[in-house]
Design a protein around this motif. Structure first.
Motif, PDB file in Angstrom:
ATOM      1  N   GLU A 163       2.484  -5.224  -2.273  1.00 40.72           N
ATOM      2  CA  GLU A 163       3.982  -5.423  -1.250  1.00 40.72           C
ATOM      3  C   GLU A 163       3.867  -7.071  -1.230  1.00 40.72           C
ATOM      4  O   GLU A 163       5.057  -7.575  -1.057  1.00 40.72           O
ATOM      5  CB  GLU A 163       3.648  -4.919   0.194  1.00 40.72           C
ATOM      6  CG  GLU A 163       4.193  -3.277   0.076  1.00 40.72           C
ATOM      7  CD  GLU A 163       5.385  -3.153  -0.542  1.00 40.72           C
ATOM      8  OE1 GLU A 163       6.224  -3.723   0.046  1.00 40.72           O
ATOM      9  OE2 GLU A 163       5.572  -2.310  -1.557  1.00 40.72           O
ATOM     10  N   MET A 164       2.817  -7.856  -1.135  1.00 43.61           N
ATOM     11  CA  MET A 164       2.798  -9.175  -0.900  1.00 43.61           C
ATOM     12  C   MET A 164       3.559 -10.005  -1.982  1.00 43.61           C
ATOM     13  O   MET A 164       4.039 -10.891  -2.118  1.00 43.61           O
ATOM     14  CB  MET A 164       1.491  -9.633  -0.842  1.00 43.61           C
ATOM     15  CG  MET A 164       0.804  -9.421   0.717  1.00 43.61           C
ATOM     16  SD  MET A 164      -0.954  -9.693   0.895  1.00 43.61           S
ATOM     17  CE  MET A 164      -0.815 -11.561   0.838  1.00 43.61           C
ATOM     18  N   PRO A 192      -0.887 -17.033   1.593  1.00 44.06           N
ATOM     19  CA  PRO A 192      -0.995 -15.371   1.275  1.00 44.06           C
ATOM     20  C   PRO A 192      -2.217 -15.313   0.393  1.00 44.06           C
ATOM     21  O   PRO A 192      -2.358 -15.142  -1.085  1.00 44.06           O
ATOM     22  CB  PRO A 192       0.043 -15.173   0.324  1.00 44.06           C
ATOM     23  CG  PRO A 192       0.602 -16.484  -0.404  1.00 44.06           C
ATOM     24  CD  PRO A 192       0.181 -17.610   0.569  1.00 44.06           C
ATOM     25  N   GLN A 252      -1.172  -3.269  -0.284  1.00 40.59           N
ATOM     26  CA  GLN A 252      -0.710  -4.212   0.541  1.00 40.59           C
ATOM     27  C   GLN A 252      -0.782  -5.434  -0.428  1.00 40.59           C
ATOM     28  O   GLN A 252       0.338  -6.333  -0.113  1.00 40.59           O
ATOM     29  CB  GLN A 252      -1.816  -4.493   1.450  1.00 40.59           C
ATOM     30  CG  GLN A 252      -1.817  -5.675   2.432  1.00 40.59           C
ATOM     31  CD  GLN A 252      -3.006  -5.830   3.380  1.00 40.59           C
ATOM     32  OE1 GLN A 252      -3.431  -4.922   3.995  1.00 40.59           O
ATOM     33  NE2 GLN A 252      -3.827  -7.252   3.315  1.00 40.59           N
ATOM     34  N   LYS A 267       5.720  -8.337  -4.412  1.00 41.08           N
ATOM     35  CA  LYS A 267       7.289  -8.226  -4.305  1.00 41.08           C
ATOM     36  C   LYS A 267       7.844  -9.426  -3.273  1.00 41.08           C
ATOM     37  O   LYS A 267       9.105  -9.693  -3.550  1.00 41.08           O
ATOM     38  CB  LYS A 267       7.613  -6.837  -3.834  1.00 41.08           C
ATOM     39  CG  LYS A 267       6.899  -5.864  -5.037  1.00 41.08           C
ATOM     40  CD  LYS A 267       7.245  -4.196  -4.415  1.00 41.08           C
ATOM     41  CE  LYS A 267       6.851  -3.451  -5.613  1.00 41.08           C
ATOM     42  NZ  LYS A 267       6.835  -1.825  -5.087  1.00 41.08           N
ATOM     43  N   LYS A 268       7.136  -9.576  -2.225  1.00 43.08           N
ATOM     44  CA  LYS A 268       7.830 -10.447  -1.346  1.00 43.08           C
ATOM     45  C   LYS A 268       7.894 -11.936  -1.756  1.00 43.08           C
ATOM     46  O   LYS A 268       8.765 -12.729  -1.627  1.00 43.08           O
ATOM     47  CB  LYS A 268       7.139 -10.375   0.019  1.00 43.08           C
ATOM     48  CG  LYS A 268       7.364  -8.924   0.834  1.00 43.08           C
ATOM     49  CD  LYS A 268       6.484  -9.157   2.198  1.00 43.08           C
ATOM     50  CE  LYS A 268       6.756  -7.880   2.961  1.00 43.08           C
ATOM     51  NZ  LYS A 268       5.922  -7.830   4.016  1.00 43.08           N
ATOM     52  N   ASP A 328       2.580 -13.405 -10.702  1.00 37.91           N
ATOM     53  CA  ASP A 328       3.013 -12.961  -9.224  1.00 37.91           C
ATOM     54  C   ASP A 328       1.880 -13.015  -8.271  1.00 37.91           C
ATOM     55  O   ASP A 328       2.007 -13.394  -6.850  1.00 37.91           O
ATOM     56  CB  ASP A 328       3.607 -11.745  -9.086  1.00 37.91           C
ATOM     57  CG  ASP A 328       4.905 -11.718  -9.893  1.00 37.91           C
ATOM     58  OD1 ASP A 328       5.907 -12.236  -9.581  1.00 37.91           O
ATOM     59  OD2 ASP A 328       4.900 -10.918 -11.041  1.00 37.91           O
TER      60      ASP A 328
END
Length: 358
Positions: free
Chosen positions: A354-355, A328, A351, A357-358, A216
């Motif tokens: 969270e990136m 990203p 942070q 997960k998006k 990921d």
């Protein structure tokens, strides 16, 4: 204890006593301003090739414990202190500092004026040097210091990276590949605490080999030496841009910048300690950070690149954080995991997660 000398390439000679392994050692002399955390500093792979001077005068008073290692062994070439404690006391104490150094073949020197040494390094810049018990003339000792190999021009990353793939944690929903250029254990631990599976791979892995794990996100760790000597890692980062989320720490920050076309340079005496103020340009907040680096990203080399500066050092205005404008990918020059040092910047791991997960 045997009489010893610390000799710098510009001619300074400091007299003291050997502790740890008896004999001689050499390296680039640097100083660290942390008041505690010598165990983490000794075992930080980023110090490969360096002899570390602690500016705090009393070192070793809580000994060595089982919890505060950042890798399986110390990586410093040598250790310099004003005074070391031979009678430590702490509820976690497992062994004395001197015994730990002896067991790991690390030579140290005690009894020198570390304030004078630090002022010399700040005035003259980082220098090569030796710690020795040899009874030679001053000119011979200085010549030996001058002949110590420079930090640049050597691939130190290859000497500290993992030799094989290692997997940690369950991480059913999140998988992070940590490219190990000399990673501190608390980087991995910070990811595990946030529920990620962590796959640690050698720094030599290609983008194709990394993507084969279906990550990921990919994290590029801290590490020793001149980032230009690890340009192969920057090449990997360049190939990964836009294909996954990227987070770089310390050396990983410099390599991300290089991958985007920026340049790096050597600082006069570097940033090493647990008390460096960093300003987040987005919210204006200042964080106290843990740092260990001798190189930085050239600010003017970022012009016309797809890079935004996110953090600056309050003391000297050097670049402490960047992010890519299109992809990203982001990085910081300091250590958000601390160890040793404050935990002000743990939010950067949040942070990153969270990136992912998006």
């Amino acid at each position: 204890m045997l009489n010893a000398k610390l000799v710098l390439e510009e001619g300074s000679i400091f007299k003291g006593k050997i502790f740890g392994k008896e004999g001689e050692t050499s390296g680039e002399i640097v100083f660290n301003t942390s008041m505690t955390g010598y165990q983490e500093i000794l075992t930080d792979p980023s110090y490969k090739g360096e002899i570390v001077c602690m500016t705090y005068p009393l070192i070793g008073n809580y000994g060595i414990n089982s919890d505060d290692f950042e890798s399986i062994k110390p990586h410093v070439n040598g250790f310099i202190v004003k005074e070391f404690s031979n009678n430590p006391e702490n509820w976690r104490l497992k062994k004395k500092l001197e015994l730990y150094l002896k067991e790991n073949n690390i030579t140290g020197i005690t009894g020198i004026d570390t304030r004078a040494l630090t002022k010399t390094l700040r005035r003259q810049g980082t220098m090569r040097g030796i710690i020795t018990t040899e009874d030679l003339g001053e000119e011979q000792l200085i010549e030996k210091a001058k002949n110590v190999p420079a930090l640049s021009g050597r691939d130190l990353v290859s000497q500290v990276t993992t030799s094989k793939v290692r997997k940690y944690g369950e991480g059913k929903n999140l998988r992070v590949v940590l490219v190990d250029s000399g990673a501190k254990d608390n980087i991995k631990n910070s990811l595990l605490q946030r529920g990620a599976e962590v796959i640690v791979v050698p720094a030599s892995f290609s983008a194709e080999e990394i993507l084969a794990f279906n990550p990921d996100g990919v994290m590029f760790s801290n590490g020793p030496g001149d980032p230009r000597d690890a340009a192969y890692v920057a090449k990997t980062i360049k190939a990964l841009l836009g294909k996954t989320v990227i987070f770089g720490i310390c050396l990983g920050h410099q390599l991300l910048a290089m991958a985007c076309g920026a340049e790096t340079y050597k600082l006069k005496f570097g940033h090493r300690g647990a008390n460096h103020p960093v300003k987040d340009l987005k919210n204006g907040r200042v964080y106290i950070s843990s740092q260990n680096h001798g190189f930085a990203v050239k600010k003017d080399s970022l012009e016309n690149l797809d890079i935004e500066i996110t953090h600056l050092n309050v003391n000297d205005n050097t670049i402490e954080g960047i992010k890519h404008k299109k992809y990203p990918a982001f990085s910081v020059q300091y250590h958000p995991e601390g160890s040793p040092g404050p935990q002000d910047s743990h939010y950067l791991f949040d942070q990153f997660i969270e990136m992912l997960k998006k």
